[in-house]
Each structure stands twice: as C-alpha cells, then as structure tokens.
Enzyme design. Structure first.
Site, short mmCIF file in Angstrom:
data_model
loop_
_atom_site.label_atom_id
_atom_site.label_comp_id
_atom_site.label_asym_id
_atom_site.label_seq_id
_atom_site.Cartn_x
_atom_site.Cartn_y
_atom_site.Cartn_z
N ALA A 17 2.38 1.16 3.40
CA ALA A 17 2.79 -0.11 4.00
C ALA A 17 3.38 -1.02 2.93
O ALA A 17 2.70 -1.39 1.98
CB ALA A 17 1.60 -0.80 4.66
N ALA B 16 -1.54 -6.95 15.58
CA ALA B 16 -2.22 -6.46 14.37
C ALA B 16 -2.34 -7.50 13.27
O ALA B 16 -3.34 -7.53 12.54
CB ALA B 16 -1.49 -5.23 13.84
N GLU C 70 7.71 -17.66 -3.18
CA GLU C 70 7.87 -16.40 -3.90
C GLU C 70 9.32 -15.94 -3.90
O GLU C 70 9.85 -15.46 -4.90
CB GLU C 70 6.97 -15.32 -3.29
CG GLU C 70 7.07 -13.98 -3.99
CD GLU C 70 6.09 -12.95 -3.46
OE1 GLU C 70 6.22 -11.76 -3.84
OE2 GLU C 70 5.19 -13.31 -2.67
N ARG C 71 9.98 -16.09 -2.75
CA ARG C 71 11.37 -15.63 -2.65
C ARG C 71 12.34 -16.56 -3.36
O ARG C 71 13.38 -16.10 -3.85
CB ARG C 71 11.71 -15.44 -1.17
CG ARG C 71 11.02 -14.21 -0.60
CD ARG C 71 11.00 -14.13 0.90
NE ARG C 71 10.30 -12.92 1.32
CZ ARG C 71 9.84 -12.69 2.54
NH1 ARG C 71 10.01 -13.59 3.50
NH2 ARG C 71 9.21 -11.57 2.82
N PHE D 166 2.04 -0.43 -6.62
CA PHE D 166 3.13 -1.26 -7.15
C PHE D 166 2.63 -2.68 -7.46
O PHE D 166 3.37 -3.66 -7.26
CB PHE D 166 4.31 -1.34 -6.18
CG PHE D 166 4.80 -0.02 -5.66
CD1 PHE D 166 4.84 1.10 -6.49
CD2 PHE D 166 5.23 0.13 -4.36
CE1 PHE D 166 5.29 2.32 -6.03
CE2 PHE D 166 5.69 1.35 -3.88
CZ PHE D 166 5.71 2.44 -4.71
N GLU E 11 0.84 -1.19 0.00
CA GLU E 11 0.00 0.00 0.00
C GLU E 11 0.88 1.24 0.00
O GLU E 11 2.10 1.15 0.26
CB GLU E 11 -0.89 0.00 1.24
CG GLU E 11 -1.85 -1.16 1.30
CD GLU E 11 -2.77 -1.15 2.51
OE1 GLU E 11 -3.60 -2.05 2.63
OE2 GLU E 11 -2.63 -0.23 3.36
N LEU F 67 32.34 -3.42 -18.66
CA LEU F 67 33.12 -4.12 -19.68
C LEU F 67 32.57 -3.89 -21.09
O LEU F 67 33.29 -4.09 -22.07
CB LEU F 67 33.17 -5.62 -19.37
CG LEU F 67 34.05 -6.02 -18.18
CD1 LEU F 67 33.94 -7.52 -17.91
CD2 LEU F 67 35.51 -5.63 -18.42
N GLY G 70 31.70 -0.93 -21.95
CA GLY G 70 32.07 0.44 -22.27
C GLY G 70 30.85 1.28 -22.60
O GLY G 70 29.75 1.04 -22.10
N GLY G 71 31.03 2.26 -23.45
CA GLY G 71 29.92 3.16 -23.81
C GLY G 71 28.75 2.44 -24.44
O GLY G 71 27.59 2.85 -24.28
#
Length: 392
Positions: free
Chosen positions: A141, A190, A255-256, A167, A138, A350, A352-353
């Site tokens: 949260a 809770a 899930e993990r 998300f 949320e 590695l 580069g550009g």
C-alpha cells in the site's frame, strides 16, 4: 529564484521574507558551508547523515523554529521552514530527512497531540536529541492510504501492533516513528478505521529491517520497519481513534509544498551549475554557451524555472495565511517535480560526458530528482486530486 546579477535578491522578491528571515537564511548558509558542504560527499558514500550533524543543527537553533516557545521553539512562521528546506536542498537532496522531521512529523504532534506528548517530544525535536520518521507506506500500500494492512488492537493499556512499513525516510536512525495503522479493520469506508500512533524505537516487538539501497538520495537513510505484536501504550495515540486519515489529509498540503520547494530549489541549482559549466567548456574553438542550441535550451529552462518559483512562492504565502490550497498544491507538486526532471536531463546533456561522472554535481542531481514525482503522493495521484476538485 533565478538571480540575474551577483547581488542577493531584494526582500520584496520573496513575498514572505522579512529582514529576520534573511538573517536566519544567511546564518544557516554559513553554518552549512562549514558543517555540511565539506562532508556531504562522505555522507553520501556512508549512506547516512551523522547524528552529530542533527545535534549541531539543534544546538544552533535551526530545527523547528515554528514550534511554540513553551516547548523551546521561537513560534516563528512557515517562512523559516521554507528557508531550512531550501538551504538543505542546495547542499544535497539527501538532507531531506531533516525537514521531514521538523515540518512533516512534528506538526502532527503540535496540532493533534496531547499536552503530555507535546511536552515530551517537541523539546527533543528542537535539540536534535530525537530524530523522527513517518511510516505510511507498506509493501502492499503506497498512495492508497486507506488500504494499509498494519493493525493496532487494544489490549489493556496497550495497542498490539502488527504489520510492516517500507521506504521509510529516517527509518534507520529514528527514535520516534509516527505510524498509520488500522484500529478498525472492518470500518466502512475503510479510511475511517485508520489511526495514528507514536512508536518509540525501544518498543517491544518493533524492529528495523535492512537499510534500503536507492538509486539516489544516498545519504538519506531509508528502511523497512516491522511490528511483531509491538506493545504501544494507548496514550501514544495521536488525536482521536479513527481520525488518522483525516489528519493525514490535512497535513499533506504542507508536505507537498515542501516537496515542490525541494524540486524547485534543485532545478535552480541545476541551472546555475549548467550556466557556469557552459561558459567554461569549449568545443570547436568557442565556449558551449555561444552555440544557439545551448542558449535556447538555457532560455527555456530559465523560463520554466521562474514560472515554478512564482507559483510555489504564491502557494507559500497562501499556506501561511491558512488558506485551503489543496488543488493548487497538487498542481505545483506534479508540475514542478516533472519540470525539475526535465531540467535534470537537459542540464546533464549540456554537460556532455562529464555530466555522467559522479564527480560532477549534476550527476547526483540527475539521480536524486527522479523520486520527487513518486513520494508525497505520486504525480498521477496529484492529477486525480486536481480533476476531482474540478468536479470531474
């Protein structure tokens, strides 16, 4: 697994693979080469995986093969889920919503749902006719699931749901959303007030917000979800009221593992891309691969990646055996995702550009890998779980 030759790994190199697994993997690879690879860049630009692709996966029997035969599945083992997650990840991280649907959401229904819920939803999960999402996070949260504010109050034959989620992967296209909510906001502690509800997309009072723009995972649609006195039938409760937190804790292990698998596969792909690149790219009259710095960097990466593969595969075996490996899974989730992030930076360097150009896959890998240390529980939470389980 790192391949040191052009030959496919032997069955014995993945301890949970049989000939049936390899046949499934080879079939899926051919399917993805035809139906996903040529279109993936377009999906990234469109910020969406077309529903037609989901349906093709379902028509060819690739979705939820572990689901019981009575609901249309094959009753296969978790090894087939591993293959699905890994092969989709090899194409691109934006396909992560598919294993989320088949191996994160569906197990809640299969394990805790009523017979009516299983018969109604699981067959459509298999065919791709129904896309699912899970809504825990949320605006206020995230990792603290006991702190969610979305409420579900009984009113006759319905729960009246109010709150917001954010998300949420598959949030734009989902036909069914599994939501975590408070059925008893005053429960102490809770987490005993948390329950799980199945919310269908046409539910009165439910609406989707904007499609969120992310740094990476562009083709994976992510959304805000809103519940304004949404009327959810009471029979859409998953399991028992007040047990939602317990159910989530039970399912987060898988899930993990999938999160670690995805990061591991991404790291292997990045290394392969980089090895191929440094062999071809020249500087100062010779291939970059001939420089000692390149060789040492590749050697270090290959070693870490092999360690990750060995660790993750061992956890897959233990998970398939039904063992409680929460501590080890938490270790794998944080270490492998952090390792993959380190790998992304070194592999881009590695290149580069050219590594900073969108036309090179390593650039996409670099931006996609960042979130893996955040979702499915942040790596800081993983370390907290580890230390707690060690008695600290």
């Amino acid at each position: 697994m790192i391949n040191t030759s052009k030959k496919e790994p032997l069955v014995g190199q993945r301890p949970f693979f049989t000939e049936e697994h390899l046949l499934f993997r080879d079939s899926l690879r051919k399917f993805l080469e035809k139906e996903a690879v040529p279109f993936y860049e377009e999906w990234e630009k469109n910020r969406l995986i077309p529903i037609s692709f989901w349906e093709k996966l379902g028509q060819n029997g690739y979705l939820g093969s572990w689901i019981d035969e009575q609901y249309g599945g094959l009753g296969a083992d978790f090894g087939f889920s591993v293959i699905l997650a890994e092969e989709l990840e090899r194409v691109g991280s934006g396909l992560m919503g598919i294993p989320l649907h088949t191996d994160i959401v569906a197990p809640y229904i299969a394990s805790f749902g009523t017979e009516t819920q299983k018969s109604r939803y699981l067959p459509q999960f298999l065919t791709g006719e129904m896309i699912s999402a899970i809504a825990m996070t949320e605006p206020g949260a995230g990792s603290d699931l006991s702190g969610i504010q979305t409420t579900a109050v009984k009113s006759g034959d319905y729960y009246i749901v109010n709150g917001a989620k954010t998300f949420i992967t598959n949030g734009i296209q989902a036909d069914l959303i599994l939501i975590a909510c408070k059925t008893d906001p005053h429960a102490v502690p809770a987490h005993k007030g948390v329950s799980l509800l199945l919310v269908e997309a046409d539910t009165i009072g439910f609406s989707r917000g904007r499609k969120l723009e992310k740094v990476g995972h562009h083709s994976s649609d992510t959304a805000e979800l809103f519940f304004d006195s949404a009327k959810v039938p009471r029979e859409n409760l998953i399991g028992e009221e007040g047990n939602g937190f317990i159910y989530m804790m039970q399912k987060l292990q898988q899930e993990r593992i999938i999160s670690a698998l995805n990061a591991q596969t991404a790291a292997e792909d990045m290394l392969e891309l980089t090895i191929n690149y440094v062999k071809q790219r020249e500087a100062f009259g010779k291939a970059i691969s001939q420089f000692q710095n390149t060789q040492f960097t590749i050697a270090e990466l290959a070693t870490e990646i092999q360690l990750g593969r060995t660790f993750v595969d061992d956890l897959v075996v233990k998970h398939m055996q039904g063992l409680d490996v929460v501590t080890e899974v938490s270790m794998a989730k944080w270490w492998v995702t952090d390792m993959a992030k380190r790998c992304a930076g070194k592999c881009m360097q590695l290149h580069g550009g050219y590594g900073y150009m969108e036309e090179y896959k390593i650039a996409r890998r670099y931006r996609d890998i960042a979130v893996t240390s955040i979702f499915a529980g942040t790596n800081e939470i993983m370390k907290k779980i580890i230390s707690k389980n060690l008695g600290i």
